[in-house]
Design a protein around this motif. Structure first.
Motif: not given
Length: 256
Positions: A156-167, A214-218
């Motif tokens: 769960m690092n919150g990032l993708q190639a195109d930007g933050p996962t939430r966006d 297991i959700l891992c905040d990284t």
């Protein structure tokens, strides 16, 4: 490995290294130097570009030679930038087309149960893969078939190639979604070894009737502050002088 190429998926590797250390050093059953041992647990790297970190783990368990690490990403290397089962001992699946790994894990889990084997399957996936419908189809199937031998480990690092996962495509309350699909859920600091050990220690027996996630905040680039804060950090190009600074930061961090 990254320094040989001057680039690579270094940020994800640093962020997920703690989880991989616990999977291979504690949770997954294996035999040193025997990647084909039938009694091993299966570790499926759905996030194929994280291979740079997995190769380090495979070297630690003796599946690949440490000298091979210097060939990362080169022509004819056994260690391509995205994981491929046909090249690398211990690489159970070819990952990289995201959204496939959990479904493969369901198939292996069903096979093991039919064969009355107690092997586990650890499916390593990313929060970006939660955008894929195939991931949720697999999650539903795992719960329906009561696959207690299947463990999803989500970066769960919150990032993708195109930007933050939430966006890109926000998934809202991820914990609640997994619970609604019938899974046992642990949400931990994925860069905290003690927290990871506690989560993996709580896994039920492989013949139980509920899969576990297991959700891992990284943190992408964990341990190297100037990489953690780099704006474009999906595929990192790192200047020559920065490698020495990164090694210093990691050495200092390991002594804390």
């Amino acid at each position: 490995m990254g320094e040989v190429q001057g680039q690579g998926y270094v940020g994800q590797g640093l962020g997920f290294a703690d989880a991989l250390a616990v999977v291979y050093g504690y949770a997954a059953r294996s035999r040193t130097g025997q990647p084909e041992w039938d009694g091993r647990d299966r570790v499926l790297l759905s996030i194929g570009h994280y291979a740079i970190a997995l190769y380090a783990a495979l070297a630690e368990v003796g599946y690949v030679a440490e000298d091979d690490l210097e060939t990362y990403g080169m022509d004819d290397s056994r260690l391509p930038m995205s994981g491929m089962a046909s090249y690398t001992p211990g690489m159970e699946i070819s990952g990289g087309s995201l959204g496939h790994g959990l479904g493969i894990g369901v198939g292996i889990g069903l096979a093991f149960r039919t064969q009355r084997k107690d092997n586990r399957i650890f499916a390593l996936v990313s929060d970006g893969e939660l955008n894929e419908g195939s991931t949720w189809e697999a999650a539903a199937a795992a719960a329906h078939h009561r696959l207690g031998n299947l463990v999803a480990v989500v970066d769960m690092n919150g990032l993708q190639a195109d930007g933050p996962t939430r966006d890109v495509l926000g998934m809202g309350p991820v914990d609640a979604k997994w619970r609604a699909f019938g899974w046992d859920v642990h949400h931990v600091d994925g860069n905290n070894i003690r927290a990871l050990l506690e989560a993996f220690s709580a896994l039920p027996a492989a013949d139980s009737d509920r899969p576990t996630v297991i959700l891992c905040d990284t943190v992408v680039g964990k341990g190297v502050p100037f990489l953690e804060s780099r704006e474009r950090n999906h595929f990192m190009r790192i200047d020559q002088h920065e490698w020495a600074l990164a090694n210093i930061a990691l050495a200092e961090g390991s002594q804390v």
